[in-house]
Write an enzyme that holds these catalytic residues in place. Structure first.
Site, PDB file in Angstrom:
ATOM      1  N   ALA A   1     -11.307 -47.090 -44.330  1.00 47.83           N
ATOM      2  CA  ALA A   1     -10.111 -47.954 -43.505  1.00 47.83           C
ATOM      3  C   ALA A   1     -10.497 -48.024 -42.475  1.00 47.83           C
ATOM      4  O   ALA A   1      -9.941 -49.116 -41.449  1.00 47.83           O
ATOM      5  CB  ALA A   1      -9.501 -48.542 -44.017  1.00 47.83           C
ATOM      6  N   ASP A   2     -10.192 -46.785 -41.515  1.00 50.20           N
ATOM      7  CA  ASP A   2      -9.589 -46.206 -40.813  1.00 50.20           C
ATOM      8  C   ASP A   2     -10.430 -46.707 -39.891  1.00 50.20           C
ATOM      9  O   ASP A   2     -11.649 -46.225 -39.210  1.00 50.20           O
ATOM     10  CB  ASP A   2      -9.066 -44.739 -40.680  1.00 50.20           C
ATOM     11  CG  ASP A   2      -8.248 -43.991 -39.145  1.00 50.20           C
ATOM     12  OD1 ASP A   2      -7.287 -44.199 -39.130  1.00 50.20           O
ATOM     13  OD2 ASP A   2      -9.813 -44.351 -38.231  1.00 50.20           O
ATOM     14  N   ILE A   3      -9.717 -47.246 -38.212  1.00 49.77           N
ATOM     15  CA  ILE A   3     -10.549 -48.188 -36.814  1.00 49.77           C
ATOM     16  C   ILE A   3     -11.422 -46.981 -36.650  1.00 49.77           C
ATOM     17  O   ILE A   3     -12.065 -47.154 -35.830  1.00 49.77           O
ATOM     18  CB  ILE A   3      -9.627 -48.760 -35.990  1.00 49.77           C
ATOM     19  CG1 ILE A   3      -8.318 -49.723 -37.295  1.00 49.77           C
ATOM     20  CG2 ILE A   3     -10.072 -49.331 -35.037  1.00 49.77           C
ATOM     21  CD1 ILE A   3      -9.447 -50.882 -37.188  1.00 49.77           C
TER      22      ILE A   3
END
Length: 289
Positions: free
Chosen positions: A242-244
């Site tokens: 989920a890390d940008i």
DNA sequence: AACCAGGGAAGAT
DNA sequence: ATCTTCCATGGT
């Protein structure tokens, strides 16, 4: 004063590690002389240890130096652990040769996981950095440490949990923490001081159990636990889907016009087990220019 | 000026 | 259980 040398078993790009560490203004580094000062907490002492690259990525040699003569073995072990010098990164490189990321791993050989210097410090940093752009994130963590931590020989130690537990939310709001963030940081520190949260003990649990246990704490979600597992514990197989930053990197390499979804990323990353952390690091690295 | 940032809790289905 | 909204604050 003592100095000890160490050879890593495979490739190790220490200069990259220094570049990465230099994103944090609290860490004292000299890229030209190729050293970093590591703050080390002993039982009754805070000492600073200088770690220096003496070799190359292909033939990595390091020196560890301190003018604190006691506990030399303990200190050296600690440093070896933080930099994970025993990990053979050639094996990791080998693994990714048959993967979609082979080009990236060829370009960025010997990318190590350099652990944060302390379990509690790392957790505070990760909480503070939630959802903020990197620049402001480091501004906040720097203010936090310079106000409530301690400077020793030019290097900064994070504040003790006892210090943070006693703060009022307003103390952190003054540093431009949001109300929520102030609550997360202080309340978590209180739990640690009260013995309701033992990071040392949690660090020995399997990854899934760490997720469950830490994830229960208010203010600590999946992203924070994953980052703590990766950077505080240095585990090999974490992938913050989920890390940008991860999503932006994959968007670039897959030439998409939108960021891929968390599910797409997670699914793809299964191929990179059991070294997903190295895939994540290399992807981050690939967009850090 | 609008949208983004290396999220997470709380509320609503 | 899963989806949506709100929280805050600086950067670009």
């Amino acid at each position: 004063m003592w100095k000890e040398y160490y050879h890593a078993p495979g490739m190790y790009d220490f200069d990259y590690s220094l570049r990465r560490l230099s994103m944090d203004p609290l860490i004292r580094i000299n890229s030209k002389e190729r050293w970093v000062d590591v703050p080390v907490r002993l039982e009754n002492d805070k000492v600073v240890v200088r770690v220096k690259a003496e070799g190359t990525t292909e033939k990595p040699v390091f020196s560890v130096m301190s003018d604190h003569d006691e506990n030399q073995d303990v200190i050296f072990e600690h440093i070896r652990n933080i930099f994970q010098w025993d990990k053979d990164l050639d094996e990791v490189h080998q693994f990714f040769q048959q993967s979609e990321l082979s080009m990236l791993f060829h370009q960025y050989q010997g990318t190590p996981i350099v652990r944060d210097f302390n379990l509690y410090d790392s957790l505070m940093k990760v909480i503070i950095h939630q959802q903020l752009n990197m620049k402001f994130a480091f501004t906040l963590s720097t203010r936090f440490v310079q106000k409530y931590g301690e400077e020793v020989d030019g290097s900064w130690f994070y504040p003790e949990p006892e210090t943070v537990a006693k703060l009022n939310y307003e103390d952190l709001r003054e540093l431009q923490f949001s109300q929520r963030k102030a609550e997360y940081v202080i309340d978590t520190s209180k739990k640690i001081v009260d013995g309701d949260l033992d990071l040392q003990e949690i660090s020995k649990l399997p990854t899934e159990d760490v997720m469950k246990r830490l994830g229960k704490v208010r203010g600590i979600g999946p992203w924070t636990v994953e980052n703590w597992l990766l950077f505080a514990l240095g585990r090999d197989d974490l992938f913050p889907a989920a890390d940008i930053g991860i999503q932006n990197a994959l968007k670039k390499w897959w030439q998409m016009d939108k960021k891929p979804s968390k599910d797409d990323v997670e699914k793809k990353a299964e191929e990179w087990t059991p070294y997903r952390s190295y895939a994540a690091l290399t992807l981050w690295r690939s967009i850090e220019d």
